[in-house]
Motif scaffolding. Sequence first.
Motif, PDB file in Angstrom:
ATOM      1  N   LYS A  19     -16.981 144.277 -76.928  1.00 31.60           N
ATOM      2  CA  LYS A  19     -15.836 144.472 -77.813  1.00 31.60           C
ATOM      3  C   LYS A  19     -14.582 144.189 -76.995  1.00 31.60           C
ATOM      4  N   TRP A  20     -13.624 143.472 -77.609  1.00 28.56           N
ATOM      5  CA  TRP A  20     -12.438 143.030 -76.882  1.00 28.56           C
ATOM      6  C   TRP A  20     -11.224 143.220 -77.766  1.00 28.56           C
ATOM      7  N   ASP A  21     -10.179 143.844 -77.229  1.00 27.86           N
ATOM      8  CA  ASP A  21      -8.911 143.994 -77.938  1.00 27.86           C
ATOM      9  C   ASP A  21      -8.081 142.737 -77.723  1.00 27.86           C
ATOM     10  N   VAL A  22      -7.714 142.087 -78.824  1.00 29.30           N
ATOM     11  CA  VAL A  22      -6.952 140.841 -78.770  1.00 29.30           C
ATOM     12  C   VAL A  22      -5.773 140.922 -79.730  1.00 29.30           C
ATOM     13  N   PRO A  23      -4.735 140.100 -79.524  1.00 24.23           N
ATOM     14  CA  PRO A  23      -3.590 140.113 -80.428  1.00 24.23           C
ATOM     15  C   PRO A  23      -3.932 139.651 -81.849  1.00 24.23           C
ATOM     16  N   ASP A  24      -4.824 138.664 -81.990  1.00 25.66           N
ATOM     17  CA  ASP A  24      -5.146 138.091 -83.297  1.00 25.66           C
ATOM     18  C   ASP A  24      -6.657 137.898 -83.418  1.00 25.66           C
ATOM     19  N   ALA A  25      -7.298 138.656 -84.285  1.00 26.79           N
ATOM     20  CA  ALA A  25      -8.758 138.597 -84.428  1.00 26.79           C
ATOM     21  C   ALA A  25      -9.241 137.253 -84.963  1.00 26.79           C
ATOM     22  N   ASP A  26      -8.381 136.521 -85.658  1.00 24.14           N
ATOM     23  CA  ASP A  26      -8.771 135.215 -86.194  1.00 24.14           C
ATOM     24  C   ASP A  26      -8.597 134.085 -85.191  1.00 24.14           C
ATOM     25  N   ASP A  27      -7.930 134.361 -84.082  1.00 26.37           N
ATOM     26  CA  ASP A  27      -7.709 133.343 -83.053  1.00 26.37           C
ATOM     27  C   ASP A  27      -7.664 134.007 -81.676  1.00 26.37           C
ATOM     28  N   PRO A  28      -8.821 134.525 -81.203  1.00 22.23           N
ATOM     29  CA  PRO A  28      -8.813 135.160 -79.882  1.00 22.23           C
ATOM     30  C   PRO A  28      -8.586 134.122 -78.783  1.00 22.23           C
ATOM     31  N   PRO A  29      -8.207 134.561 -77.591  1.00 18.57           N
ATOM     32  CA  PRO A  29      -7.981 133.623 -76.490  1.00 18.57           C
ATOM     33  C   PRO A  29      -9.191 132.719 -76.248  1.00 18.57           C
ATOM     34  N   MET A  30      -8.940 131.545 -75.710  1.00 18.16           N
ATOM     35  CA  MET A  30     -10.000 130.561 -75.476  1.00 18.16           C
ATOM     36  C   MET A  30     -10.932 130.965 -74.334  1.00 18.16           C
ATOM     37  N   ALA A  31     -10.471 131.821 -73.429  1.00 20.48           N
ATOM     38  CA  ALA A  31     -11.300 132.203 -72.282  1.00 20.48           C
ATOM     39  C   ALA A  31     -11.379 133.724 -72.170  1.00 20.48           C
ATOM     40  N   TYR A  32     -12.533 134.180 -71.710  1.00 23.25           N
ATOM     41  CA  TYR A  32     -12.775 135.603 -71.473  1.00 23.25           C
ATOM     42  C   TYR A  32     -13.348 135.713 -70.066  1.00 23.25           C
ATOM     43  N   GLU A  33     -12.727 136.520 -69.211  1.00 19.06           N
ATOM     44  CA  GLU A  33     -13.170 136.651 -67.822  1.00 19.06           C
ATOM     45  C   GLU A  33     -13.767 138.026 -67.568  1.00 19.06           C
ATOM     46  N   LEU A  34     -14.882 138.029 -66.857  1.00 22.50           N
ATOM     47  CA  LEU A  34     -15.541 139.258 -66.430  1.00 22.50           C
ATOM     48  C   LEU A  34     -15.729 139.212 -64.932  1.00 22.50           C
ATOM     49  N   ARG A  35     -15.616 140.362 -64.325  1.00 23.98           N
ATOM     50  CA  ARG A  35     -15.772 140.450 -62.874  1.00 23.98           C
ATOM     51  C   ARG A  35     -17.098 141.137 -62.567  1.00 23.98           C
ATOM     52  N   LEU A  36     -17.948 140.447 -61.846  1.00 22.40           N
ATOM     53  CA  LEU A  36     -19.248 140.971 -61.451  1.00 22.40           C
ATOM     54  C   LEU A  36     -19.145 141.494 -60.020  1.00 22.40           C
ATOM     55  N   HIS A  37     -19.410 142.783 -59.854  1.00 27.87           N
ATOM     56  CA  HIS A  37     -19.337 143.405 -58.527  1.00 27.87           C
ATOM     57  C   HIS A  37     -20.719 143.415 -57.907  1.00 27.87           C
ATOM     58  N   GLY A  38     -20.804 142.870 -56.731  1.00 26.83           N
ATOM     59  CA  GLY A  38     -22.073 142.795 -56.021  1.00 26.83           C
ATOM     60  C   GLY A  38     -22.142 143.817 -54.902  1.00 26.83           C
ATOM     61  N   PRO A  39     -23.147 143.679 -54.059  1.00 27.91           N
ATOM     62  CA  PRO A  39     -23.292 144.612 -52.939  1.00 27.91           C
ATOM     63  C   PRO A  39     -22.117 144.490 -51.961  1.00 27.91           C
ATOM     64  N   HIS A  40     -21.808 145.575 -51.311  1.00 28.07           N
ATOM     65  CA  HIS A  40     -20.762 145.606 -50.275  1.00 28.07           C
ATOM     66  C   HIS A  40     -19.397 145.215 -50.825  1.00 28.07           C
ATOM     67  N   GLU A  41     -19.138 145.586 -52.071  1.00 26.18           N
ATOM     68  CA  GLU A  41     -17.832 145.377 -52.707  1.00 26.18           C
ATOM     69  C   GLU A  41     -17.467 143.912 -52.923  1.00 26.18           C
ATOM     70  N   ALA A  42     -18.416 143.012 -52.771  1.00 31.15           N
ATOM     71  CA  ALA A  42     -18.139 141.608 -53.087  1.00 31.15           C
ATOM     72  C   ALA A  42     -18.000 141.492 -54.602  1.00 31.15           C
ATOM     73  N   ALA A  43     -17.122 140.634 -55.043  1.00 34.78           N
ATOM     74  CA  ALA A  43     -16.925 140.475 -56.480  1.00 34.78           C
ATOM     75  C   ALA A  43     -16.771 138.995 -56.810  1.00 34.78           C
ATOM     76  N   GLU A  44     -17.262 138.624 -57.960  1.00 36.62           N
ATOM     77  CA  GLU A  44     -17.149 137.248 -58.424  1.00 36.62           C
ATOM     78  C   GLU A  44     -16.700 137.281 -59.869  1.00 36.62           C
TER      79      GLU A  44
END
Length: 69
Positions: A19-44
């Motif tokens: 679920k994502w809060d966006v300004p306009d439900a009929d035209d959400p942003p073109m990109a959605y970014e997620l951060r994956l946290h790995g071992p030892h605080e590495a993140a991608e």
Amino acid sequence: MAEVNLRLRGGPYDRQNVKWDVPDADDPPMAYELRLHGPHEAAETFEYRRAERAPDGAWIYEAPDVGTR
């Protein structure tokens, strides 16, 4: 703000619903970014791009590697 339902395809979050809060439900942003946290605080950061809208109203976002892995 409006809340939309996303379905993610590909990448580490394949088949996840978000679920994502966006300004306009009929035209959400073109990109959605997620951060994956790995071992030892590495993140991608993984970016998903808006692909289409499902018949039930959810937005489908795809990782750029869909079909290449």
